[in-house]
Design a protein around this motif. Structure first.
Motif, PDB file in Angstrom:
ATOM      1  N   ASN A  36      21.877  35.526  62.299  1.00  0.00           N
ATOM      2  CA  ASN A  36      22.168  34.711  61.107  1.00  0.00           C
ATOM      3  C   ASN A  36      22.999  35.510  60.114  1.00  0.00           C
ATOM      4  OD1 ASN A  36      20.679  32.578  62.162  1.00  0.00           O
ATOM      5  ND2 ASN A  36      18.794  33.584  61.506  1.00  0.00           N
ATOM      6  N   PRO A  40      27.597  32.101  61.387  1.00  0.00           N
ATOM      7  CA  PRO A  40      27.156  30.716  61.179  1.00  0.00           C
ATOM      8  C   PRO A  40      27.268  30.292  59.727  1.00  0.00           C
ATOM      9  CG  PRO A  40      25.297  32.138  61.643  1.00  0.00           C
ATOM     10  CD  PRO A  40      26.521  32.950  61.881  1.00  0.00           C
ATOM     11  N   LEU A  44      28.691  26.749  58.638  1.00  0.00           N
ATOM     12  CA  LEU A  44      27.894  25.746  57.957  1.00  0.00           C
ATOM     13  C   LEU A  44      28.478  25.398  56.594  1.00  0.00           C
ATOM     14  CD1 LEU A  44      24.366  27.026  58.929  1.00  0.00           C
ATOM     15  CD2 LEU A  44      25.460  24.918  59.673  1.00  0.00           C
ATOM     16  N   ILE A  57      28.635  21.448  65.214  1.00  0.00           N
ATOM     17  CA  ILE A  57      28.819  21.834  66.620  1.00  0.00           C
ATOM     18  C   ILE A  57      30.156  21.320  67.131  1.00  0.00           C
ATOM     19  CG2 ILE A  57      27.915  21.478  68.926  1.00  0.00           C
ATOM     20  CD1 ILE A  57      25.144  21.637  67.633  1.00  0.00           C
ATOM     21  N   ILE A  60      32.787  23.448  65.830  1.00  0.00           N
ATOM     22  CA  ILE A  60      32.898  24.751  66.504  1.00  0.00           C
ATOM     23  C   ILE A  60      33.561  24.574  67.844  1.00  0.00           C
ATOM     24  CG2 ILE A  60      31.619  26.629  67.560  1.00  0.00           C
ATOM     25  CD1 ILE A  60      29.540  26.286  65.396  1.00  0.00           C
TER      26      ILE A  60
ATOM     27  N   TYR B 188      24.330  38.916  72.049  1.00  0.00           N
ATOM     28  CA  TYR B 188      24.516  38.074  70.865  1.00  0.00           C
ATOM     29  C   TYR B 188      23.290  38.121  69.984  1.00  0.00           C
ATOM     30  CZ  TYR B 188      25.116  34.046  67.911  1.00  0.00           C
ATOM     31  OH  TYR B 188      25.202  33.243  66.830  1.00  0.00           O
TER      32      TYR B 188
ATOM     33  N   TYR C  59      17.611  29.241  66.643  1.00  0.00           N
ATOM     34  CA  TYR C  59      16.694  28.448  65.832  1.00  0.00           C
ATOM     35  C   TYR C  59      16.201  29.226  64.624  1.00  0.00           C
ATOM     36  CZ  TYR C  59      12.846  25.375  64.619  1.00  0.00           C
ATOM     37  OH  TYR C  59      12.008  24.518  63.944  1.00  0.00           O
ATOM     38  N   TYR C  76      20.052  24.916  57.640  1.00  0.00           N
ATOM     39  CA  TYR C  76      20.447  24.480  58.975  1.00  0.00           C
ATOM     40  C   TYR C  76      20.211  25.598  59.967  1.00  0.00           C
ATOM     41  CZ  TYR C  76      22.858  20.738  56.515  1.00  0.00           C
ATOM     42  OH  TYR C  76      23.158  19.676  55.730  1.00  0.00           O
ATOM     43  N   VAL C  77      19.985  25.205  61.226  1.00  0.00           N
ATOM     44  CA  VAL C  77      19.871  26.241  62.257  1.00  0.00           C
ATOM     45  C   VAL C  77      21.271  26.729  62.588  1.00  0.00           C
ATOM     46  CG1 VAL C  77      17.789  25.229  63.224  1.00  0.00           C
ATOM     47  CG2 VAL C  77      20.009  24.654  64.206  1.00  0.00           C
ATOM     48  N   ASN C  78      21.281  27.843  63.305  1.00  0.00           N
ATOM     49  CA  ASN C  78      22.552  28.452  63.681  1.00  0.00           C
ATOM     50  C   ASN C  78      23.259  27.567  64.708  1.00  0.00           C
ATOM     51  OD1 ASN C  78      24.610  30.062  64.529  1.00  0.00           O
ATOM     52  ND2 ASN C  78      23.356  31.883  64.861  1.00  0.00           N
ATOM     53  N   PRO C  79      24.440  27.050  64.395  1.00  0.00           N
ATOM     54  CA  PRO C  79      25.080  26.115  65.322  1.00  0.00           C
ATOM     55  C   PRO C  79      25.782  26.793  66.499  1.00  0.00           C
ATOM     56  CG  PRO C  79      26.446  26.415  63.398  1.00  0.00           C
ATOM     57  CD  PRO C  79      25.219  27.243  63.168  1.00  0.00           C
ATOM     58  N   LEU C  80      26.050  28.069  66.367  1.00  0.00           N
ATOM     59  CA  LEU C  80      26.897  28.708  67.379  1.00  0.00           C
ATOM     60  C   LEU C  80      26.270  28.684  68.774  1.00  0.00           C
ATOM     61  CD1 LEU C  80      29.520  30.063  67.949  1.00  0.00           C
ATOM     62  CD2 LEU C  80      28.567  32.218  67.201  1.00  0.00           C
ATOM     63  N   PRO C  81      24.994  29.074  68.943  1.00  0.00           N
ATOM     64  CA  PRO C  81      24.429  29.027  70.295  1.00  0.00           C
ATOM     65  C   PRO C  81      24.493  27.639  70.905  1.00  0.00           C
ATOM     66  CG  PRO C  81      23.002  30.288  68.885  1.00  0.00           C
ATOM     67  CD  PRO C  81      24.039  29.665  68.006  1.00  0.00           C
TER      68      PRO C  81
END
Lengths: 90, 495, 127, 147, 494, 79
Positions: A36, A40, A44, A57, A60, B188, C59, C76-81
Motif C-alpha cells: 500500500n 495504488p 485511487l 481496475i 489500470i 510484489y 486486500y 479502497y482496497v489495492n486495485p493493482l493485484p
C-alpha cells in the motif's frame, strides 16, 4: 511408484518452506503493508482525472498498464491460433 | 520526441499486428502470408539494429507505455542487454523463417501456413518483448505468450510425437509459469512494486524484514525459469519437444526460445536482486552446479542418441548449461561468455537444426547412421552442419571458440579452474558425437535415399549459407558484437 | 515462536495459507495424475490458488471495492493485484483451451488420455 | 420434449444473457466487469444457443469467416488505438496525453481510449470463445465422418 | 626493416592457402594443371622461405601482426631463426613430396581431394612455424590437425576410418588441452605473444596445469607416450607421401610447440627450479624405449616405421628436457635429420608398396635386387636411423649424448645407446631380407617388378643423399641453423 | 462471522480440490471444479474484488467448464 513418493516428498518440502514464509509475510489486510505505497495511492486518487474511468481496475488494465492487457488479449489469441492449428491439422 | 523514439514499439507491436492479420491473409490472400511475415520480421530486425545504434551512441533509454511514468505504468528498458537480445532474436528468427517458408510446405498442410506464421510472429514478438520489458508482470505476460506459441509451433504438425511432446511441454511450462507468478506475487508483496528498478530499490529494506519471502521468491523464480530454459534436472520436456517439432520450429525453439528465458532470468537475478543476497544464499552456486551437470549430462545423453534431431536437442541441454554457467560465475569475462554464447549458440543450433531439416526434407533419413555420404550429394547443408559442429566443439575461428574462450577465461579469472575443465571436457564430448557425423557425411559412399536426394530449394539453402558465414564471421571478427556485450555485462555487474 | 504464535499467525494470514495449500494440491494433481484432463484441472486449481494469493495481497481490512464514488472519501482496497489477476485468469483460460484441444487430438491419435498408457504406446511403437 | 423446453428456455434466456454481456462490456469503466468478462458472457450465450439448437444454427448466426474477422479485428482495434496514440504525439497506448476525450467521469461515453479498447477486447473475447468451442465440437463431427 | 620483408611470412602462409582455392578450381578441368600447380606452389613457398635466409643470418626477427581477434589476442606472425629453420626444412620436404606424389597418386582415387589438402596443410604448417603468438600457433595447429585427417583417411577403408576416428578424437583432446594451456597463460601472463617477455614467471598450481596441458597438447602431436596411440594406426593407413609428411614434418610441429612453450612461455630456469621437466624426461625415455621395442614386433613395414617415429620423437623430447647448449643443438638437429630420414624411409616404402603391393616385411625378400635405387636409399636412411657414422643420425645422437654428458646425466646416453641397438634390431632385418632374402615364389607374379619412376626416385634420392651429406660435412646448413637456433633459444640472441 | 464464512469457503475449496483429484468420474470432477470456481468467485467478492469475481464466474466457471465438458464429450468420461 518411487517417482510419485519422491514428488510427494518434494511437494511437502516446498509446501513446508512456503508455509514458513507465510508465517513471515506481511500480515493480511493491514493498511501499512509494503504494497500500500504510492502506487495504488495514485491509482485511487487520480484515476478519474487521468483516465476518466470510475472503475479503477478498468483504468489500470486499459490505461495505466494497457500494454499488459494487449499481451493478455494476445495470449488469448495465441491460444486460439495454436488450438485451431492443432485441431485443423488434418 | 522524434519517430526513432518509438522503435521499441515497432519491434514488438508490428509482428503482433501482423500476427493478427495473418489468419485473414490466410483466408483471403494466401499469397501475401510469406512476404508479409518476412517483411515484418525484417522490419523488426532493422528496428532492433537501429535501437542498438541508438543505445551505442546515446546510451540506454526508457520507453514509457502510454506516457505513464513508473512505477505506475509499464516501461521498456532499452539497454545494452535488451538490444543485444532483440537483435539475436529477430535476426535468427528472420533467417529461420526464410527456411521455414519452403520447409513447412512439406511438413504441414498448406492451409496451416498462415497459422504457423501467426504463431511464429507472436513468438518473436513475445521474445522481443521479454528482452525489452522492465516490468516483471509484463515479463510474465510475454512469457505466457511465448510458452503457448512455442507449444503451438510444435503441435501444429499434429502427429503422435508432436502432440505428446507439446502437451508435456505445455504442462511443464505452465508449472514454470505458476512458479514464476507466485514468485512475482511474493516479490510484489514485500516490495509493492512491479518495475524492476523499483523492486531493486525496495529489496534491500525488504530483505531485512522478510528474508524468507525473498528467498522463496528467488527459488521459485529459479525453478520457473529453469523449467522453461531446460536447465538440467528440469529439461525432461526438451528432447521430445525439440526433436519431434517441424525443423524450423526446432531451430527457433532450440536456438532462441530457451535462451530468452535464460536471459530474462539473468536480468532478474542481476538487476533486481541485491548483490549481497548471493553472498548469504548459495543460489548462484546451485545454478553453477546445475549448469555443470547440464553440460556433462546433456553431452552424455547426446552421445547415445541415434536420431539426428534428438541428438541436437540433447546438445541444446548441454549448451544452455554453458549459458547458465557464464551467468553463475560472477565474473566479467564469464558473463560476457555466457551472453555471447546466447548469440553464438542461437546461430549454430539454428543452423544445425536447419541442416538436419534439409537432410530430412531431401532424403527422409533421420537416423544418424543413415546419413553416410550425405556430404557428396547435399554439399550445402552438409558443409553448414560441419561448420556448426566445429563451432560446437570450439575450433578456433568459429564463433563457438570465442564464447568458450570467454567462459574458460572467466572461470579461471574467478579462481575456479574446475569449471574451465568441465567446459573443456564437454567440448571433447561434443567432438565425440558431432565429428563422426561429419566424417560419415564426407568420407563414405552415399547409399539408398541419400544417394539421390530431392533437390533442395534455394530458400532452404540461403539461410544455411547465411548462418554458416555468420558462424565464421563472428569467429573471426567477434568485435562486431562484443562491444555491445561488453557494455551489457558491465552494466549488469555495475562496473 | 511457539505453536500458538504459529497458529495465530496462520490465522491472521489464513488466505495466504490456504492459497499455498491449494497451490500444492494443484501442483500435485498436475504432476502425478495420469489422466490428462485431470492434469488440466489441476493446473487450473494451481493457477486459481496463485490468483487467490495475489488478490489477498491487495486486500485491506474494511476496504471497499475500487469503484470510485467521486467526492466520497472511502477506504479502497489495492486495485493493482486485481488488475493483474484479471490478466492471469485469461491466461489460465487460454492455456486450458489449448491444452484441451491438444488432449482431444491426443485422444484421436492414441485412443486414450492416460499419460502412462501413452508412454507405453509410444515406447512400443517409436523405438 | 426436454429438448423443446431447453430450446424455449434458451430462446428466452439467450437475449437477456447477451444484453447483460453487452452491459458488462460497455460499463467496464464504470462498474465491475469489462471486455474480458463481458465478452466471455456473450460468447457463453452463443455457445448455449448452439448447444440448445445445434451447431449449424450457431454457425448460421456467426459464420466462420465472421468470427475470424471479429477475432482479429478485436486485437487490431486494440493495437490500432495504441498506434493511433503514437500518431497523436504520445507514446504507444497513450490515452489522455494523446488527446483522447475523457468525457465526464461516470457517463457511459467517458474514459477516452478505454471505451474503444474495451469494445475491441469484448468483440475479441466473444469471438474467441465461439471459435474455440466450435472448433472443439466440430472436430468431433469431422472425425465421426472419418471413422 | 622493409615492409615487403615483414609481409613475407604472411605471404608464405597465405599464398598456399590461396593456391588451394585455385587448385580446387582448376582440378575440375585439368589434372596436369593441378599437379603442376601443386608442385609449383610448394616450390614457390620453399623459395619464399629461402628469401628470408639473409635476414635470418643477420639475426633479424621479422614480426607482422595481421589482425586482432579479441583484445590481446591476435593473429600475428614472427619469424626468428628457429621458425625459419623449421619452415625451410618443411617447405623443402614438402616440395619433394609433392613431386613424388605426382606419380604415386596417379594410381589412387580421390586425387582431387588430395592435392588441395596437401597444399593447405603446407600453409597451416608454415603458419605453425611462423606464428607470432600462442593463439596463432593454436589456430594453425588445429587447422593442420583437422585437415590432415583427410590425408589419414584418404583410403576410406574401414581400417583407415577407424584409425582416423582415433586420430580425430586425440586431436580434439590435444586441441582442448592446448586451449586450456593457452587460456591459463593468458590469464597469468595477460598475453600470449611468443618471444617477448616470459609469460609465466611464478610457479603455481595453475602454471603447472598449463605446463601439463601444453605437454598433453603438443605431446599428442609429437607422439609422446602415452598419447602416441593414434600414431601407429594413423600413419600407416595414409598414402605414403602423406605418411612421410605426417611422420617427417607434422610430428615436429608438436616438438616445435613444446620448444616454444619451454623457452618463451615458461623459462628453463623456472622449469628446472620447479622440477617439472622431469616429467617430460621420464615420458621421453619411456617413449624411446617403447617405440623402439614395439617396432620390432611389427610386420607391416609402414607400421614399423611409424613405431620407429614414436621412438625417434622420444629423442627430441628428451633433448628438450636437458638444458645444455649441445643437447639443444642435437635436439634441433635431430628434428632435421629425422625429417630427412623418415621421409626417405616412407617414400621408399611407398615406392615398394606401389610396385609390389606388399606391406609385410617377410614378403619383401629380394626386393633390393628388383628396386636397387629405392632400396639403397632405404638402407642409407635406415643406417642413419640406427646411428651409424658418418650419417646424419649419428651426428644428432652424438651431439645429444654430449649434451647429456654436459648436464651430468650419463644414463640418458645409455638410453640412447639401447635404443640405437633396438633400431638396429628392427631396421637391419628389413635390409637383410631385401637384399639377401629369397624372392617369393614367382607363380603369383604376373607383373615384373621394376624400379620406381624417376619422379618418385629423384625425391627419394635427394633425401637419402641429404642424410649422408649432413652427417658427413662438418659444417652444413642444418647444423649451422641448429646451432644458431639453440643459441637463440638459450640466450635470446646470437 | 465473516471469518467463519471465510474458513468454511476455504475449507470447501480444499475439499473440492482434493475431491477433483480423487474422483474417478471426469464429468463429476468437472462439475466439482465448476463449484470450486464459483466458490472462489465468492471468496474474491469477500476480498472486495468484484471484477475478478465476475471474470472468474464467466471465464473460470463458465467457459472453462464448457470447454472441459466439450473435451470430455470428445474423449471419455471415466478416468
Amino acid at each position: 511408484m518411487m517417482r510419485k513418493i519422491l514428488i510427494v516428498l518434494l511437494l511437502l518440502l516446498i509446501g513446508l518452506a512456503l508455509i514458513v514464509t507465510v508465517l513471515e509475510m506481511p500480515t493480511f489486510g493491514e493498511a501499512g503493508n509494503p504494497t500500500n505505497n504510492e502506487v495504488p495511492e495514485r491509482y485511487l486518487e487520480r484515476s478519474i482525472e487521468e483516465t476518466g474511468a470510475l472503475n479503477v481496475i478498468a483504468s489500470i488494465i486499459i490505461d495505466y498498464r494497457a500494454f499488459d492487457t494487449l499481451g493478455e488479449a494476445t495470449v488469448l489469441f495465441v491460444a486460439i491460433a495454436a488450438a485451431f492449428a492443432t485441431l485443423k491439422a488434418n | 520526441m522524434n519517430a526513432a523514439h518509438h522503435l521499441p514499439v515497432l519491434a514488438i507491436v508490428l509482428p503482433l499486428v501482423f500476427a493478427y492479420l495473418m489468419p485473414l491473409f490466410d483466408r483471403w490472400r494466401r499469397g501475401w502470408c510469406t512476404p508479409a511475415a518476412l517483411g515484418v520480421l525484417a522490419v523488426s530486425f532493422v528496428a532492433s539494429l537501429a535501437m542498438a545504434w541508438q543505445v551505442m551512441t546515446g546510451g540506454p533509454y526508457y520507453y514509457q507505455m502510454g506516457n505513464w511514468p513508473p512505477p505506475w505504468g509499464i516501461e521498456l528498458n532499452i539497454d545494452y542487454l535488451a538490444v543485444f537480445t532483440a537483435i539475436t532474436m529477430t535476426g535468427v528468427s528472420l533467417v529461420v523463417l526464410v527456411y521455414a517458408s519452403k520447409d513447412l510446405l512439406h511438413e504441414l498442410k498448406p492451409h496451416l501456413l498462415g497459422w504457423y506464421y501467426t504463431l511464429y510472429l507472436l513468438l518473436v514478438a513475445s521474445m522481443v518483448g521479454m528482452a525489452l520489458t522492465n516490468d516483471i508482470f509484463n515479463l510474465f505476460v510475454f512469457v505466457e505468450i511465448c510458452a503457448i506459441a512455442a507449444c503451438g509451433i510444435i503441435s501444429i504438425k499434429s502427429n503422435k510425437e508432436c502432440l505428446e511432446a507439446s502437451f508435456k511441454y505445455l504442462i511443464l511450462s505452465t508449472l514454470g509459469s505458476g512458479c514464476l507468478l507466485l514468485a512475482i506475487a511474493l516479490l510484489y508483496m514485500v516490495t509493492g512494486h512491479l518495475n524492476f528498478t523499483y523492486i531493486a530499490q525496495a529489496l534491500p529494506e525488504a530483505m531485512r524484514l522478510y528474508p524468507y519471502n525473498i528467498l522463496a521468491a528467488l527459488a521459485l523464480l529459479l525453478v520457473g525459469m529453469g523449467v522453461k530454459a531446460a536447465l538440467f534436472p528440469l529439461h525432461v520436456w526438451l528432447p521430445d519437444a525439440h526433436s519431434s517439432a517441424p525443423s524450423p520450429s526446432s531451430a527457433v525453439l532450440s536456438g532462441l526460445v530457451i535462451k530468452i528465458y535464460a536471459v530474462s532470468l539473468l536480468r532478474v537475478l542481476y538487476q533486481v536482486f541485491p548483490a549481497d543476497i548471493f553472498e548469504v544464499t548459495p543460489v548462484l552456486n546451485i545454478l553453477l552446479w546445475m549448469s555443470t551437470l547440464a553440460i556433462i549430462a546433456g553431452s552424455m545423453f547426446a552421445i547415445v542418441q541415434e536420431d539426428i534431431k534428438k541428438m541436437l536437442a540433447y546438445s541444446s541441454v548441454a549448451q544452455i548449461g554453458y549459458v547458465f554457467m557464464g551467468f553463475a560465475i560472477v565474473d566479467f569475462f564469464a558473463l560476457t561468455g555466457g551472453i555471447l554464447h546466447v548469440f553464438n549458440h542461437a546461430m549454430m543450433k539454428a543452423m544445425l537444426f536447419m541442416a538436419a531439416g534439409a537432410f530430412i526434407y531431401s532424403t527422409g533419413v533421420r537416423h544418424l547412421s543413415g546419413l553416410k555420404g550425405i556430404g557428396h550429394t547435399m554439399p550445402v547443408p552438409a558443409v553448414a552442419f560441419a561448420i556448426g559442429a566445429l563451432a560446437m566443439v570450439g575450433i578456433p575461428l568459429t564463433n563457438g571458440f570465442i564464447s568458450k574462450w570467454y567462459l574458460v577465461l572467466g572461470a579461471l579469472h574467478d579462481g575456479q579452474p574446475f569449471f574451465a575443465a568441465v567446459i573443456l571436457l564437454s567440448s571433447l564430448l561434443n567432438g565425440i558425437y558431432y565429428l563422426p557425423i561429419i566424417v560419415n557425411a564426407f568420407f563414405s559412399e552415399p547409399q539408398g535415399r541419400v544417394a539421390a536426394p530431392l533437390p533442395l530449394p534455394r530458400q532452404m539453402q540461403v539461410p544455411l549459407i547465411i548462418l554458416g558465414l555468420g558462424c565464421l564471421l563472428f569467429g573471426i571478427a567477434p568485435s562486431l558484437i562484443l562491444g555491445l556485450i561488453y557494455r551489457a555485462s558491465e552494466a549488469l555487474l555495475g562496473l | 515462536m511457539s505453536i500458538t504464535d504459529v497458529l495465530l499467525r496462520l490465522h491472521q494470514n489464513n488466505f495466504y495459507f490456504f492459497a499455498i495449500l491449494l497451490f500444492i494440491i494443484g501442483f500435485h494433481t498436475m504432476l502425478t495424475h495420469n489422466n490428462l484432463i485431470k492434469k488440466v484441472i489441476g493446473m487450473n486449481i494451481m493457477d486459481t490458488a496463485i490468483f487467490l494469493f495475489f488478490v489477498a495481497i491487495g486486500y485491506i481490512h474494511g476496504g471497499r471495492a475500487p469503484i470510485l464514488e467521486p467526492g466520497a472519501a472511502h477506504l479502497y482496497v489495492n486495485p493493482l493485484p486485481s488488475a493483474l489477476i484479471l490478466t492471469g485468469i485469461v491466461v489460465a483460460v487460454s492455456i486450458t483451451a489449448y491444452a484441451l484441444s491438444l488432449i482431444v487430438k491426443i485422444y484421436q491419435h492414441y485412443g486414450t488420455i492416460d499419460a502412462e498408457e501413452i508412454m507405453r504406446l509410444r515406447g512400443g511403437e517409436t523405438l | 420434449m426436454e429438448d423443446l423446453i431447453l430450446r424455449y428456455v434458451s430462446r428466452i434466456v439467450v437475449p437477456f444473457v447477451q444484453l447483460y454481456g453487452l452491459y458488462v462490456v460497455f460499463h467496464g469503466h464504470l462498474s465491475p466487469g469489462g471486455g474480458f468478462s463481458g465478452g466471455a458472457i456473450i460468447g457463453a450465450s452463443m455457445i448455449l444457443y448452439a448447444l440448445a439448437f445445434n451447431l449449424a444454427a450457431g454457425t448460421k448466426k456467426i459464420s466462420h469467416d465472421l468470427s475470424l474477422i471479429l477475432e482479429s479485428s478485436g486485437g487490431l482495434i486494440y493495437a490500432g488505438v495504441g498506434l493511433l496514440a503514437i500518431f497523436l504525439g504520445a507514446n504507444f497506448l497513450g490515452n489522455m496525453v494523446a488527446g483522447f476525450p475523457l468525457g465526464t467521469p461516470g457517463n457511459l461515453f467517458s474514459g477516452g481510449a478505454i471505451m474503444l479498447i474495451t469494445l475491441g477486447v469484448g468483440i475479441k473475447v466473444a469471438a474467441t470463445m465461439i471459435t474455440l468451442f466450435y472448433s472443439l465440437i466440430e472436430e468431433e463431427q469431422a472425425t465421426d465422418e472419418h471413422h | 626493416m622493409e615492409t615487403a620483408i615483414s609481409f613475407l611470412p604472411v605471404w608464405i602462409v597465405m599464398f598456399p592457402m590461396f593456391m588451394t582455392l585455385v587448385i580446387y578450381y582448376v582440378e575440375q578441368r585439368s589434372e596436369k594443371m593441378r599437379n603442376a600447380l601443386s608442385v609449383g606452389t610448394s616450390v614457390v613457398t620453399f623459395l619464399s622461405v629461402l628469401m628470408l635466409y639473409p635476414y635470418m643470418m643477420a639475426g633479424e626477427i621479422i614480426e607482422y601482426s595481421m589482425f586482432q581477434l579479441l583484445p590481446n589476442l591476435e593473429i600475428s606472425f614472427r619469424v626468428d631463426i628457429l621458425s625459419f629453420s623449421l619452415a625451410l626444412l618443411s617447405s623443402f620436404i614438402w616440395m619433394l613430396v609433392s613431386i613424388y606424389s605426382i606419380d604415386y597418386m596417379c594410381h589412387e582415387h580421390g586425387c582431387n581431394r588430395y592435392y588441395p589438402v596437401l597444399i593447405i596443410t603446407l600453409a597451416s604448417c608454415m603458419g605453425i612455424f611462423m606464428a607470432g603468438d600462442l593463439f596463432t600457433l593454436f589456430v594453425f595447429f588445429e587447422l593442420m590437425s583437422l585437415i590432415s585427417y583427410v590425408l589419414v583417411v584418404h583410403e576410406e577403408s574401414l581400417e583407415a576410418l577407424r584409425a582416423g576416428y582415433k586420430y580425430l578424437i586425440m586431436t580434439i583432446i590435444g586441441g582442448l588441452a592446448l586451449f586450456f594451456g593457452i587460456i591459463i597463460t593468458f590469464e597469468l601472463g595477460g598475453s600470449v605473444s611468443l618471444g617477448g617477455e616470459t609469460l609465466i614467471t611464478v610457479p603455481s598450481t595453475l602454471a603447472f596445469f598449463a605446463f601439463i596441458s601444453f605437454l598433453i597438447g603438443f605431446g599428442m602431436k609429437a607422439g609422446m607416450f602415452p598419447l602416441h596411440v593414434w600414431l601407429p594406426d594413423a600413419h600407416p593407413v595414409a598414402p605414403s607421401p602423406a605418411s612421410a609428411l605426417l611422420s617427417g614434418i607434422m610430428l615436429k610441429t608438436g616438438a616445435y610447440g613444446l620448444l616454444r612453450v619451454i623457452f618463451h612461455v615458461f623459462s628453463p630456469g623456472l622449469l628446472q627450479e620447479a622440477g617439472w621437466m622431469i616429467i617430460l624426461a621420464v615420458v621421453a625415455i619411456i617413449t624411446i624405449l617403447l617405440g623402439s621395442a614395439v617396432a620390432i614386433t611389427q610386420d607391416d613395414i609402414k607400421r614399423r616405421l611409424a613405431y620407429s617415429s614414436v621412438g625417434q620423437m622420444g629423442y627430441i623430447l628428451l633433448g628438450m628436457s636437458i638444458f645444455t647448449e649441445r643437447a639443444l643443438i642435437g635436439d634441433i638437429f635431430h628434428i632435421f635429420s629425422h625429417a630427412f630420414m623418415k621421409s626417405t624411409l616412407f617414400l621408399a616404402a611407398g615406392a615398394i608398396i606401389l610396385k609390389t603391393g606388399k606391406r609385410s616385411i617377410r614378403e619383401l625378400g629380394g626386393i633390393g635386387r628388383l628396386m636397387p635405387f629405392t632400396m639403397l636409399a632405404f638402407t642409407m636412411a635406415a643406417l642413419s636411423m640406427i646411428g651409424i657414422p658418418p650419417l646424419s643420425g649419428f651426428l644428432s645422437k652424438w651431439t645429444l649424448s654430449l649434451g647429456a654428458m654436459d648436464a651430468g646425466l650419463p644414463y640418458y646416453v645409455l638410453v640412447l645407446l639401447v635404443s640405437s641397438l633396438l633400431n638396429g634390431l628392427y631396421y637391419l632385418p628389413i635390409i637383410i631380407t631385401a637384399f639377401f632374402g629369397a624372392e617369393p615364389g614367382h607363380e603369383h607374379e604376373q607383373v615384373k617388378i621394376s624400379e620406381a619412376p624417376y619422379k618418385m626416385l629423384i625425391p627419394i634420392a635427394i633425401l637419402a643423399v641429404s642424410c649422408l651429406l649432413f652427417g658427413l660435412l662438418p659444417t652444413n646448413l642444418p647444423f649451422d641453423l641448429s646451432r644458431k637456433a639453440a643459441d637463440f633459444l638459450l640466450r635470446g640472441g646470437f | 462471522m465473516t471469518e467463519l464464512l471465510q474458513y468454511l469457503l476455504m475449507l470447501f475449496l480444499v475439499v473440492c480440490a482434493v475431491a477433483v483429484a480423487r474422483i474417478r468420474d471426469l464429468l463429476a470432477a468437472v462439475i466439482i471444479f465448476a463449484a470450486y470456481s464459483l466458490v472462489m468467485a465468492i471468496l474474491w467478492l469477500l476480498l472486495a474484488s468484484p471484477d475478478i469475481a465476475i471474470t472468474e464466474a464467466a471465464l473460470g466457471a463458465g467457459v472453462t467448464t464448457l470447454l472441459l465438458l466439450a473435451a470430455i464429450s470428445k474423449t471419455r468420461r471415466e478416468e
